[in-house]
Motif scaffolding. Sequence first.
Motif, PDB file in Angstrom:
ATOM      1  N   ALA B  65       0.836  -1.199   0.000  1.00 33.95           N
ATOM      2  CA  ALA B  65       0.000   0.000   0.000  1.00 33.95           C
ATOM      3  C   ALA B  65       0.873   1.253   0.000  1.00 33.95           C
ATOM      4  CB  ALA B  65      -0.909   0.004   1.222  1.00 33.95           C
ATOM      5  N   PRO B  66       0.356   2.366  -0.586  1.00 33.12           N
ATOM      6  CA  PRO B  66       1.115   3.612  -0.545  1.00 33.12           C
ATOM      7  C   PRO B  66       1.397   3.996   0.908  1.00 33.12           C
ATOM      8  CG  PRO B  66      -0.804   3.829  -1.970  1.00 33.12           C
ATOM      9  CD  PRO B  66      -0.902   2.499  -1.310  1.00 33.12           C
ATOM     10  N   GLY B  67       2.656   4.286   1.220  1.00 28.66           N
ATOM     11  CA  GLY B  67       2.992   4.670   2.581  1.00 28.66           C
ATOM     12  C   GLY B  67       3.286   3.511   3.504  1.00 28.66           C
ATOM     13  N   GLU B  76       7.474   7.641   0.742  1.00 29.82           N
ATOM     14  CA  GLU B  76       7.079   7.938  -0.647  1.00 29.82           C
ATOM     15  C   GLU B  76       7.002   6.687  -1.511  1.00 29.82           C
ATOM     16  OE1 GLU B  76       9.935   8.396   0.642  1.00 29.82           O
ATOM     17  OE2 GLU B  76      11.537   7.812  -0.746  1.00 29.82           O
ATOM     18  N   ASP B  78       5.584   3.621  -3.209  1.00 32.33           N
ATOM     19  CA  ASP B  78       4.234   3.130  -3.487  1.00 32.33           C
ATOM     20  C   ASP B  78       4.368   1.915  -4.400  1.00 32.33           C
ATOM     21  OD1 ASP B  78       1.731   2.587  -4.318  1.00 32.33           O
ATOM     22  OD2 ASP B  78       1.325   4.536  -5.218  1.00 32.33           O
ATOM     23  N   SER B  80       1.967  -0.260  -5.034  1.00 31.04           N
ATOM     24  CA  SER B  80       0.664  -0.880  -5.293  1.00 31.04           C
ATOM     25  C   SER B  80       0.555  -1.406  -6.721  1.00 31.04           C
ATOM     26  CB  SER B  80      -0.463   0.095  -4.994  1.00 31.04           C
ATOM     27  OG  SER B  80      -0.247   1.298  -5.675  1.00 31.04           O
ATOM     28  N   TYR B  81       1.423  -0.903  -7.654  1.00 25.02           N
ATOM     29  CA  TYR B  81       1.329  -1.450  -9.013  1.00 25.02           C
ATOM     30  C   TYR B  81       1.809  -2.891  -9.079  1.00 25.02           C
ATOM     31  CZ  TYR B  81       6.334  -0.506  -9.251  1.00 25.02           C
ATOM     32  OH  TYR B  81       7.680  -0.496  -9.011  1.00 25.02           O
TER      33      TYR B  81
END
Lengths: 221, 204
Positions: B65-67, B76, B78, B80-81
Amino acid sequence: MARRPDLLDTLSAPLLRQNPVTLQILGICSALAVTTSLATALTMAVSLTVVLTLAAGVISAIRAHIPETIRLIVQIVIIASLVIVIDQVLQAWFAEISRALSVFVGLITTNCLVLGRTEAYARFHAPLPAMVDAFGNGLGYSLVLIVIGALRELFGKGELMGIEVLPLASSGGWYTPLSLMLLAPSAFFLLGGLVWAIRSWRPEQVEAPEFVPPARTEPAE
Amino acid sequence: MSDLWSLFLSAGLAENMPLSLFLGLCTFLALSRRPESALGLGVAMTAVMGVTVPLNQLIYQAVLAPGAWAWAGRPEIDLSYLSLIAFIGVIAAVVQLLEMVLERFFPAIHAAFGVFLPLLTVQCAILAGSLFMVERQFSLAESAVFGLGSGAGFALAVVMLSAVRTRLAYADLPDGLRGLGITFILAGLMSLGFSAFVQVVPVP
């Protein structure tokens, strides 16, 4: 030159004769879910065709180096990487359609059509025929998607690609939209009808009956 | 508690995976010829979804997850991709693990599942469960309930369809409709019935 008819045949066979959706039962999940409008159906068709063609090319190019035991994992990782690329492209340039497609772009990874073609064809053939076969299957899939997407949008909203085709009763025309067309059941009915139509036209696709009734004997009297 | 129960019902009935979201249709149609195999598939689906969705939720929250890397001083990052590949990997591993455990301790059940178990790796409904979990930001408890509910809904639908198809084997259908065609229309009729559940179950 001598190989051209073969390639042409590989390309055209999946359009109707060996259609992936209506005959091979591959990739049905996404075929039904994204067809509420023609625009999403087209996007999905293009994305799937691109992923399928590239995946077949890549897998066929390295087919001699993939160990038999882990080939499924290798194939899935290649497909998933391609899908991530497509997903990022859609999010960057077609944000609206990407939201409408929701999780279904990601689901191309597990689309049985992609894995089915790489597993059944690309693994045994050189890159060029493998890509042609994949492209043909992508086109066959797209054909079904576009037909169903167009029918559902036309009768459900009276529009095609967002442009009004049938004048709606609510704005002074004569057409009352069939909202059932936008719901899940109609997709099943339309696809069932499509299968019926194709099989009536090409009777060699008819499935053998599971149970043959015994020949009726005349009653004794 | 009542929230979780209504989530279970809505995942199983109102948002039934095969009938209203069109997920997992390939196996839904291919393996619904006989009630026995349909039941095996349904149970396997419920087990795999009940495990993978909460597991993927943990992995997503902790790593992707971001963060998620804020504790290491890198808020910073991220990732998630990468979730698609991570989820597929987890699903493949869980399916493989389940198969090994069943084979070792419950050989009878393993024999009953047959080839369906490995097939579940490429089942769209299972991956979709995890993707929906991310999209709707479920907590751990919610994702477990969502996974179990979706699996149970799938099991219910596939057993019902196989029961109808068994009866239809003796029906005299038009040639072009036999097999796949009539199955689609049956699924459409069932989907019509299931769409009535939307009014029964409040969608959270």
